[in-house]
Design an enzyme around this catalytic site. Sequence first.
Site, PDB file in Angstrom:
ATOM      1  N   TYR A 118      -1.252  -2.985   0.373  1.00 20.32           N
ATOM      2  CA  TYR A 118      -1.120  -4.167  -0.581  1.00 20.32           C
ATOM      3  C   TYR A 118      -0.680  -3.374  -2.051  1.00 20.32           C
ATOM      4  O   TYR A 118      -1.338  -2.403  -2.327  1.00 20.32           O
ATOM      5  CB  TYR A 118      -2.184  -5.172  -0.690  1.00 20.32           C
ATOM      6  CG  TYR A 118      -2.044  -6.188  -1.965  1.00 20.32           C
ATOM      7  CD1 TYR A 118      -1.204  -7.285  -1.810  1.00 20.32           C
ATOM      8  CD2 TYR A 118      -2.363  -5.809  -3.325  1.00 20.32           C
ATOM      9  CE1 TYR A 118      -1.087  -8.184  -2.629  1.00 20.32           C
ATOM     10  CE2 TYR A 118      -2.195  -6.540  -4.271  1.00 20.32           C
ATOM     11  CZ  TYR A 118      -1.511  -7.807  -4.110  1.00 20.32           C
ATOM     12  OH  TYR A 118      -1.307  -8.462  -5.169  1.00 20.32           O
ATOM     13  N   GLU A 206       4.589  -8.179  -6.568  1.00 19.09           N
ATOM     14  CA  GLU A 206       3.985  -8.022  -5.012  1.00 19.09           C
ATOM     15  C   GLU A 206       4.581  -7.521  -3.970  1.00 19.09           C
ATOM     16  O   GLU A 206       5.403  -8.116  -3.568  1.00 19.09           O
ATOM     17  CB  GLU A 206       3.197  -9.524  -5.193  1.00 19.09           C
ATOM     18  CG  GLU A 206       2.051  -9.508  -4.342  1.00 19.09           C
ATOM     19  CD  GLU A 206       1.375 -10.536  -4.052  1.00 19.09           C
ATOM     20  OE1 GLU A 206       2.003 -11.504  -3.582  1.00 19.09           O
ATOM     21  OE2 GLU A 206       0.088 -10.625  -4.262  1.00 19.09           O
TER      22      GLU A 206
END
Length: 398
Positions: A118, A206
């Site tokens: 991530y 993101e």
Amino acid sequence: MNLHEYQGKEILNSFGVRIQRGIVASSPKEAVDAAKQLTAETGTSWYVVKAQVHAGGRGKGGGVKLAKSINDVETISNDIIGMMLVTPQTSAEGKKVHQVLICEDVYYPGDSEPEEYYMSVLLNRNTGRNMIMYSTEGGMDIETVAEETPHLIFTEDIDPTLGLLPFQGRKIAFNLGLSGVALKEMAKFVSALYTAYIKSDSSMFEINPVLKTSDDKILAVDAKVTLDENALFRHKDYAAMRDLREENPVEVEAKAAGLNYVDLDGNVGCMVNGAGLAMGTMDLIKQAGGEPANFLDVGGTADAQRVETAFGIILQDSNVKAILVNIFGGIVRCDRVAQGVVDAYKSMGDKINVPIICRLQGTNAAEAKELIDNSGMQIISATEFQEAADKVQEVLEL
Ligand code: GDP
Ligand code: MN
């Protein structure tokens, strides 16, 4: 301003961030052509069909599917285009899918250990600096990771005068457990990602997941990009990426009319001039026991036309049970605003089906109150802020 995954990836790619290649398609036929083109360019024989909507968690909602042949691409695209996709991040009715992104399959068949990470870039409001937030727990919902295993989320603040330093990229790669070629590739990836974030005037990136393939390539499989709207004048090409179909239609209409409107969940419609007063008004409504249905700043010139447009916008929300007009007459005179309210009320006739409480304060406030009280309309006037909020509560309780 939010972008679709394919648009976000386009921006990343233009700054040298390695991405999973994809071609956007609006029909099954276009999807088939896209798949053929991808095979010609990358040699891939498997594909991923990904719904393009402004919401995450598409995988969980059935909006991301693996296709093992061109035929699969056609069937899956046919299923996904036009569907209402429900994900943990959409409303219960979901979002309509207009396009799919046909991607090369980057999870090699038989690859025993594709690693998913991530990574996001955003402003750290505590330090006033941009930061890179990253975790070994990619592909999962980051909120869950933050709740259950917060020690697996790292952050790296970036000094705005120095930019991202080479050691920081290596540190991030090291903390992700990488070494050798993969470490170098990750450091390059992070550096390109940060450059893209700064140069595109974004407010958030993101990338979940960032993928490491078994041959040590690092690439962005997903991309959620939020651009800073106040910087769009510097990026005409990005401004053109706006997809109005993804936005609240009433908010779009308000924006076109030059009104600053944000839809909320409550039942008291607000019409206010000035963002600060609008926030104060919402606070007061809440304190009096109500819930604001919207934020609406009509701006400095509250003439009849603008007031009418604003009423029209507020009344599209069927939850609205009362409207509070709270205008401070500084430059604009209260009696003119009052005349505007009365005129708008007259011209809208029975379209106005909820009580209106009108508080005008400032220049010529007394004349304004008189005008409203003598208008013969169902408008309740108030002078004080608290008085106005209390009157709203009274009509709601009737
Ligand atoms: P999201 O669910 O909206 O976050 O969409 P993502 O783009 O993150 O995709 C969801 C999941 O699909 C990813 O976490 C991957 O596990 C999977 N996925 C994406 N691309 C590929 C691919 O090329 N091959 C395979 N096998 N799976 C993929
Ligand atoms: Mn994702």
